[in-house]
Enzyme design. Structure first.
Site, PDB file in Angstrom:
ATOM      1  N   ARG A 206       0.587  -1.281  -0.267  1.00 43.85           N
ATOM      2  CA  ARG A 206       0.315   0.404  -0.095  1.00 43.85           C
ATOM      3  C   ARG A 206       0.852   0.918  -0.103  1.00 43.85           C
ATOM      4  O   ARG A 206       0.868   2.330  -0.723  1.00 43.85           O
ATOM      5  CB  ARG A 206      -0.692  -0.089   1.619  1.00 43.85           C
ATOM      6  CG  ARG A 206      -2.127  -0.835   1.706  1.00 43.85           C
ATOM      7  CD  ARG A 206      -3.380  -0.743   2.240  1.00 43.85           C
ATOM      8  NE  ARG A 206      -2.342  -1.842   3.103  1.00 43.85           N
ATOM      9  CZ  ARG A 206      -2.796  -2.421   4.469  1.00 43.85           C
ATOM     10  NH1 ARG A 206      -3.715  -3.400   3.166  1.00 43.85           N
ATOM     11  NH2 ARG A 206      -2.196  -2.754   5.424  1.00 43.85           N
ATOM     12  N   PHE A 221     -11.679  -4.284  -4.585  1.00 46.19           N
ATOM     13  CA  PHE A 221     -10.718  -5.034  -3.413  1.00 46.19           C
ATOM     14  C   PHE A 221     -10.961  -3.821  -2.155  1.00 46.19           C
ATOM     15  O   PHE A 221      -9.647  -4.150  -2.448  1.00 46.19           O
ATOM     16  CB  PHE A 221     -11.118  -7.059  -3.819  1.00 46.19           C
ATOM     17  CG  PHE A 221     -11.269  -6.753  -5.541  1.00 46.19           C
ATOM     18  CD1 PHE A 221     -12.295  -7.806  -5.636  1.00 46.19           C
ATOM     19  CD2 PHE A 221     -10.448  -7.075  -6.683  1.00 46.19           C
ATOM     20  CE1 PHE A 221     -12.634  -8.749  -6.213  1.00 46.19           C
ATOM     21  CE2 PHE A 221     -10.948  -8.050  -7.941  1.00 46.19           C
ATOM     22  CZ  PHE A 221     -11.759  -8.486  -7.636  1.00 46.19           C
ATOM     23  N   ASP A 242     -16.492  -2.073  -3.901  1.00 46.02           N
ATOM     24  CA  ASP A 242     -15.991  -3.541  -2.617  1.00 46.02           C
ATOM     25  C   ASP A 242     -17.445  -3.617  -3.030  1.00 46.02           C
ATOM     26  O   ASP A 242     -18.570  -3.428  -2.452  1.00 46.02           O
ATOM     27  CB  ASP A 242     -15.507  -3.434  -1.355  1.00 46.02           C
ATOM     28  CG  ASP A 242     -15.337  -4.668  -0.784  1.00 46.02           C
ATOM     29  OD1 ASP A 242     -13.861  -4.807  -0.429  1.00 46.02           O
ATOM     30  OD2 ASP A 242     -16.268  -5.409  -0.126  1.00 46.02           O
ATOM     31  N   ASN A 269     -19.949  -5.631  -7.507  1.00 48.94           N
ATOM     32  CA  ASN A 269     -18.951  -6.622  -7.384  1.00 48.94           C
ATOM     33  C   ASN A 269     -17.523  -6.535  -9.158  1.00 48.94           C
ATOM     34  O   ASN A 269     -18.086  -5.574  -9.869  1.00 48.94           O
ATOM     35  CB  ASN A 269     -20.269  -7.489  -8.078  1.00 48.94           C
ATOM     36  CG  ASN A 269     -19.223  -8.685  -8.834  1.00 48.94           C
ATOM     37  OD1 ASN A 269     -18.225  -9.113  -8.976  1.00 48.94           O
ATOM     38  ND2 ASN A 269     -19.768 -10.143  -8.269  1.00 48.94           N
ATOM     39  N   ASP A 290      -6.664  -5.776  -5.988  1.00 47.19           N
ATOM     40  CA  ASP A 290      -6.658  -6.406  -5.183  1.00 47.19           C
ATOM     41  C   ASP A 290      -7.286  -7.654  -4.279  1.00 47.19           C
ATOM     42  O   ASP A 290      -8.024  -7.426  -3.371  1.00 47.19           O
ATOM     43  CB  ASP A 290      -5.987  -6.183  -3.902  1.00 47.19           C
ATOM     44  CG  ASP A 290      -5.591  -6.588  -2.241  1.00 47.19           C
ATOM     45  OD1 ASP A 290      -5.124  -7.825  -2.821  1.00 47.19           O
ATOM     46  OD2 ASP A 290      -5.544  -6.287  -1.255  1.00 47.19           O
ATOM     47  N   CYS A 330      -3.131 -13.735  -3.911  1.00 46.57           N
ATOM     48  CA  CYS A 330      -3.212 -13.990  -2.677  1.00 46.57           C
ATOM     49  C   CYS A 330      -3.268 -15.365  -2.837  1.00 46.57           C
ATOM     50  O   CYS A 330      -3.565 -15.791  -0.680  1.00 46.57           O
ATOM     51  CB  CYS A 330      -3.700 -13.023  -1.365  1.00 46.57           C
ATOM     52  SG  CYS A 330      -4.810 -13.080  -1.112  1.00 46.57           S
TER      53      CYS A 330
END
Ligand code: SAH
Length: 387
Positions: A206, A221, A242, A269, A290, A330
């Site tokens: 970030r 996100f 989000d 979405n 992300d 991730c």
């Protein structure tokens, strides 16, 4: 100490290679109770080291140390001391960061995060669960924490036969903790927030993203808004997306708390919204992707790759020439090379020429243990669209 476990030749080889997880099929005999620290022996009874034993998990043993050792309070104190000393060396520009990253701090299945004056921990195996009454006072002594919360709600605890629960183990822990990351302040809910409250593994990414801000920024996100908030000072306008209504409320509250007036959060979405923005002909100077882990296991890999490809393709299409794309994954099951390939395919399909400006990973307080691929899960590429 009487508890022992004897390994197969393959188990012995795994210990030699430094992998802390020994699976059930590589353990021949065990004489131990759930959560015991066992002496680990090779096929010819040579002492290989000491490990946590689990009678439920497929991961029967989690190695603590190789060779002869005494596993007593002094041993645990030294391990915690080493983990804390490393964080002091890193000197994170934040009041919230990870103090203990499990296997990568040689404290398998133990997570400890600091949020200001409080600690949030997770004991994810029978071994650390049993040890908590010893570890918590040590952590309090070493950090001066006012309260310790156990966020023991992850589903992986079920694999150990442990229940999912959230409870205070020391002092008192408030519903909301004020923390700082660089110049940004967040209000964190350690009781209900995702993971232990914040995605601390993205902290350094970030801060890095702030250096590529400008013009119109799209943060996809965004959870509690971290990327967008860090990028706001360099941008004219930030749009945060989000799917969670709670997240959008928190983003807006965090923007107000930081006197950021240029950030606008929408409950959408991202898959739909990127398509919509493309149809509208919108253009952005910087975009962050992300998403949550699309590949939770090997079976969902192909679908996950299609998901990553789609959002990266659409993001590159609406990115201005000269603009930056901060793109993350991730999912442990999508390794760095595979993620790089997906992003490359997105560049081909969008007919963009793209350079890799930075290849980043999880923050340094979440280290990767060499030879243990499971500890390298977060990839973050910063790309520039040249044409
Ligand atoms: N970037 C954040 C962390 C993101 S976590 C940070 O730095 O703190 C992933 C977020 O994606 C979660 O908040 C989740 O609510 C959101 N999410 C999951 N699926 C989504 C979708 N299809 N569209 C929009 N948001 C989604």
């Amino acid at each position: 100490m009487d508890s022992t476990a004897t390994l197969s030749p393959r188990g012995e080889e795994r210990v030699r290679l430094g992998h802390p997880w020994i699976y059930k099929s590589d353990v021949h005999d065990v004489s131990a109770a759930p959560g015991d620290v066992v002496q680990v022996r090779g096929p010819r009874q040579r002492v290989l080291g000491y490990a946590f034993f689990s009678d439920r998990s497929q991961i029967t043993l989690r190695m603590l140390v190789r060779g002869e050792a005494t596993i007593d309070a002094a041993f645990w104190r030294a391990r915690l001391d080493a983990a804390l000393a490393f964080r002091r060396l890193l000197a994170p520009d934040a009041t919230a960061f990870r103090l203990v990253h499990a296997e990568a701090d040689l404290l398998p299945s133990l997570i400890v995060d600091q949020y200001g004056e409080y600690l949030v921990l997770q004991t994810l195996s029978q071994g650390t669960e049993r040890l908590a009454p010893l570890l918590v006072p040590l952590l309090v002594e070493l950090t001066g924490a006012r309260g310790v919360l156990a966020r023991n709600d992850p589903r992986v605890r079920l694999l150990e036969g442990l229940e999912q629960k959230v409870e205070v183990l020391h002092g008192a822990v408030p519903a909301s903790i004020d923390v700082r990351e660089g110049n940004i302040r967040y209000q964190v809910d350690p009781w209900h927030g995702q993971k232990t409250g914040l995605f601390l593994d993205q902290r350094e990414n970030r801060l890095a993203a702030a250096g590529y801000s400008g013009g119109r920024v799209l943060d996809c996100f965004s959870y509690t808004g971290g990327f967008g908030l860090q990028m706001a000072p360099g941008a004219d306008r930030v749009e945060s997306l989000d799917i969670s209504a709670t997240a959008v409320t928190q983003i807006t509250a965090n923007a107000q708390r930081n006197s950021v007036t240029t950030l606008h959060a929408r409950e959408v979405n991202v898959f739909d919204e990127l398509r919509h923005l493309e149809r509208e002909g919108a253009r952005f100077d910087a975009i962050v992707l992300d998403p949550p882990a699309f590949a939770k296991n090997k079976a969902s890999l192909q679908k996950a790759l299609a998901g990553y490809k789609e959002i990266n393709l659409r993001a590159l299409r609406i990115l201005q020439t000269g603009g930056f794309l901060v793109t993350c994954s991730c999912s442990y099951h999508v390794d760095e090379a595979t993620f790089g390939q997906v992003v490359y395919e997105a560049a081909v399909d969008s007919r963009s020429d793209v350079t890799v400006v930075e290849k980043r990973m999880q923050a340094r307080d979440h280290p990767v243990l060499l030879g243990v691929p499971e500890t390298y899960y977060l990839k973050c590429f910063i790309l520039r669209k040249l044409a």
